[in-house]
Scaffold this motif. Structure first.
Motif, PDB file in Angstrom:
ATOM      1  N   LEU A 218       0.839  -1.198   0.000  1.00  0.00           N
ATOM      2  CA  LEU A 218       0.000   0.000   0.000  1.00  0.00           C
ATOM      3  C   LEU A 218       0.873   1.245   0.000  1.00  0.00           C
ATOM      4  N   CYS A 219       0.358   2.312  -0.614  1.00  0.00           N
ATOM      5  CA  CYS A 219       1.056   3.589  -0.550  1.00  0.00           C
ATOM      6  C   CYS A 219       0.047   4.712  -0.364  1.00  0.00           C
ATOM      7  N   ALA A 220       0.470   5.764   0.304  1.00  0.00           N
ATOM      8  CA  ALA A 220      -0.381   6.910   0.596  1.00  0.00           C
ATOM      9  C   ALA A 220      -0.603   7.744  -0.661  1.00  0.00           C
ATOM     10  N   PRO A 221      -1.625   8.601  -0.667  1.00  0.00           N
ATOM     11  CA  PRO A 221      -1.826   9.512  -1.793  1.00  0.00           C
ATOM     12  C   PRO A 221      -0.578  10.343  -2.058  1.00  0.00           C
ATOM     13  N   GLY A 222      -0.281  10.525  -3.339  1.00  0.00           N
ATOM     14  CA  GLY A 222       0.883  11.314  -3.714  1.00  0.00           C
ATOM     15  C   GLY A 222       2.195  10.576  -3.629  1.00  0.00           C
ATOM     16  N   THR A 223       2.151   9.283  -3.291  1.00  0.00           N
ATOM     17  CA  THR A 223       3.359   8.472  -3.146  1.00  0.00           C
ATOM     18  C   THR A 223       3.393   7.408  -4.232  1.00  0.00           C
ATOM     19  N   THR A 224       4.584   7.105  -4.727  1.00  0.00           N
ATOM     20  CA  THR A 224       4.741   6.052  -5.733  1.00  0.00           C
ATOM     21  C   THR A 224       4.642   4.677  -5.075  1.00  0.00           C
ATOM     22  N   LEU A 225       3.986   3.737  -5.748  1.00  0.00           N
ATOM     23  CA  LEU A 225       3.816   2.392  -5.193  1.00  0.00           C
ATOM     24  C   LEU A 225       5.155   1.691  -5.016  1.00  0.00           C
ATOM     25  N   ASP A 226       6.046   1.792  -5.991  1.00  0.00           N
ATOM     26  CA  ASP A 226       7.406   1.235  -5.915  1.00  0.00           C
ATOM     27  C   ASP A 226       7.391  -0.239  -5.503  1.00  0.00           C
ATOM     28  N   PRO A 227       6.801  -1.130  -6.312  1.00  0.00           N
ATOM     29  CA  PRO A 227       6.715  -2.549  -5.935  1.00  0.00           C
ATOM     30  C   PRO A 227       8.030  -3.288  -6.126  1.00  0.00           C
ATOM     31  N   HIS A 228       8.297  -4.230  -5.227  1.00  0.00           N
ATOM     32  CA  HIS A 228       9.480  -5.080  -5.302  1.00  0.00           C
ATOM     33  C   HIS A 228       9.081  -6.533  -5.077  1.00  0.00           C
ATOM     34  N   PHE A 229       8.026  -6.976  -5.755  1.00  0.00           N
ATOM     35  CA  PHE A 229       7.545  -8.342  -5.584  1.00  0.00           C
ATOM     36  C   PHE A 229       8.516  -9.332  -6.219  1.00  0.00           C
ATOM     37  N   GLY A 230       8.428 -10.574  -5.764  1.00  0.00           N
ATOM     38  CA  GLY A 230       9.322 -11.632  -6.188  1.00  0.00           C
ATOM     39  C   GLY A 230       9.877 -12.333  -4.961  1.00  0.00           C
ATOM     40  N   ALA A 231      10.778 -13.278  -5.159  1.00  0.00           N
ATOM     41  CA  ALA A 231      11.349 -14.028  -4.039  1.00  0.00           C
ATOM     42  C   ALA A 231      12.008 -13.071  -3.041  1.00  0.00           C
ATOM     43  N   GLY A 232      11.685 -13.234  -1.762  1.00  0.00           N
ATOM     44  CA  GLY A 232      12.260 -12.388  -0.727  1.00  0.00           C
ATOM     45  C   GLY A 232      11.747 -10.961  -0.740  1.00  0.00           C
ATOM     46  N   SER A 233      10.552 -10.745  -1.267  1.00  0.00           N
ATOM     47  CA  SER A 233      10.062  -9.376  -1.452  1.00  0.00           C
ATOM     48  C   SER A 233       9.797  -8.650  -0.138  1.00  0.00           C
ATOM     49  N   ALA A 234       9.464  -9.384   0.929  1.00  0.00           N
ATOM     50  CA  ALA A 234       9.209  -8.706   2.204  1.00  0.00           C
ATOM     51  C   ALA A 234      10.439  -7.933   2.653  1.00  0.00           C
ATOM     52  N   HIS A 235      11.602  -8.522   2.525  1.00  0.00           N
ATOM     53  CA  HIS A 235      12.829  -7.856   2.946  1.00  0.00           C
ATOM     54  C   HIS A 235      13.164  -6.692   2.010  1.00  0.00           C
ATOM     55  N   ARG A 236      12.912  -6.867   0.722  1.00  0.00           N
ATOM     56  CA  ARG A 236      13.175  -5.773  -0.212  1.00  0.00           C
ATOM     57  C   ARG A 236      12.230  -4.598   0.029  1.00  0.00           C
ATOM     58  N   HIS A 237      10.954  -4.894   0.302  1.00  0.00           N
ATOM     59  CA  HIS A 237      10.022  -3.808   0.598  1.00  0.00           C
ATOM     60  C   HIS A 237      10.434  -3.080   1.877  1.00  0.00           C
ATOM     61  N   GLU A 238      10.880  -3.840   2.867  1.00  0.00           N
ATOM     62  CA  GLU A 238      11.306  -3.217   4.117  1.00  0.00           C
ATOM     63  C   GLU A 238      12.532  -2.341   3.894  1.00  0.00           C
ATOM     64  N   ARG A 239      13.480  -2.840   3.112  1.00  0.00           N
ATOM     65  CA  ARG A 239      14.695  -2.057   2.848  1.00  0.00           C
ATOM     66  C   ARG A 239      14.392  -0.797   2.035  1.00  0.00           C
ATOM     67  N   SER A 240      13.296  -0.846   1.244  1.00  0.00           N
ATOM     68  CA  SER A 240      12.937   0.323   0.435  1.00  0.00           C
ATOM     69  C   SER A 240      12.190   1.376   1.245  1.00  0.00           C
ATOM     70  N   GLY A 241      11.964   1.095   2.542  1.00  0.00           N
ATOM     71  CA  GLY A 241      11.326   2.080   3.411  1.00  0.00           C
ATOM     72  C   GLY A 241       9.877   1.805   3.740  1.00  0.00           C
TER      73      GLY A 241
END
Length: 236
Positions: A150-173
């Motif tokens: 999920l992303c707030a209004p005015g924010t880019t979704l910036d998806p990092h799905f794929g293997a290990g995506s939870a850690h990549r999403h966390e590292r992306s902020g």
């Protein structure tokens, strides 16, 4: 909310055989993959906090099923992959409503409850309102993958799905949502995942496919009498 659905003949490859007792018939597999997506979409449509839904797919069967049911569908870009498909969906939704919050949801959540999705969105909205974090995600039951971003209004979704995506999403902020939402966290990649989802209670499409699946054969139990052996005498 954007939901990407792969072509049925390549989707959920590790589930092949789950709908026909290991045979791996392509038509049976396609029915199961479609059922997972249809039950996921049905739960999203029933959620109070979801105003818009868009499915991204290049599969004609999926597109026909969903458009017939009144679900907006847009074609995927050829060879684009999962994250580009989600970015395309986000762009299309923002074209219609530039100030909207956005979400990306996996299409293999047959045990999803609309109340769980509403609760996750409400939790994320509270996080966005309270501080500088503007993206949040729900990790899968294993804690490694991502089922919802999920992303707030005015924010880019910036998806990092794929293997290990939870850690990549966390590292992306993105903020890892802590809620106990078993249906939202139970994506289905393997036969064991499917069994656990069935234990939670899957939607009617997946339930129908599983009910129609052949039951595994059990080896016949042969008694000693049928083999010609005498039964031991009663010691009493």
């Amino acid at each position: 909310m954007v939901i990407p659905v792969k072509p049925l003949h390549v989707a959920k490859s590790r589930l092949r055989g789950a709908a026909d007792d290991g045979v791996g018939d392509p038509e049976a597999h396609a029915r199961l993959a479609l059922a997972l997506a249809l039950d996921t979409v049905a739960a999203v449509r029933a959620a109070r906090r979801v105003r818009q839904l868009l499915v991204i797919t290049s599969d004609p069967t999926v597109a026909l099923e969903l458009t017939t049911a009144g679900v907006p569908v847009a074609p995927d870009r050829p060879g684009g992959g999962l994250n580009p498909a989600l970015e395309r969906g986000a762009e299309l939704l923002r074209e219609h409503d530039p100030g909207t919050a956005l979400g990306a949801l996996q299409a293999d959540l047959p045990a999803l409850r609309s109340a769980e999705l509403d609760a996750a969105i409400e939790t994320a909205a509270a996080v966005f309102a309270a501080g500088p974090v503007h993206r949040a995600f729900c990790a899968d039951a294993h804690g490694e993958g991502t089922t919802l971003l999920l992303c707030a209004p005015g924010t880019t979704l910036d998806p990092h799905f794929g293997a290990g995506s939870a850690h990549r999403h966390e590292r992306s902020g993105a903020y890892r949502l802590p809620g106990d939402w078993p249906g939202l966290r139970r994506d289905v990649d393997t036969g064991e995942d499917l069994r656990r989802a069935a234990d939670l209670g899957v939607g009617p499409h997946t339930r129908g496919v599983l009910a129609a699946a052949p039951r595994p054969r059990r080896p016949a139990v042969t008694s000693r009498e049928s083999l010609g052996f005498a039964q031991p005498s009663d010691p009493s």
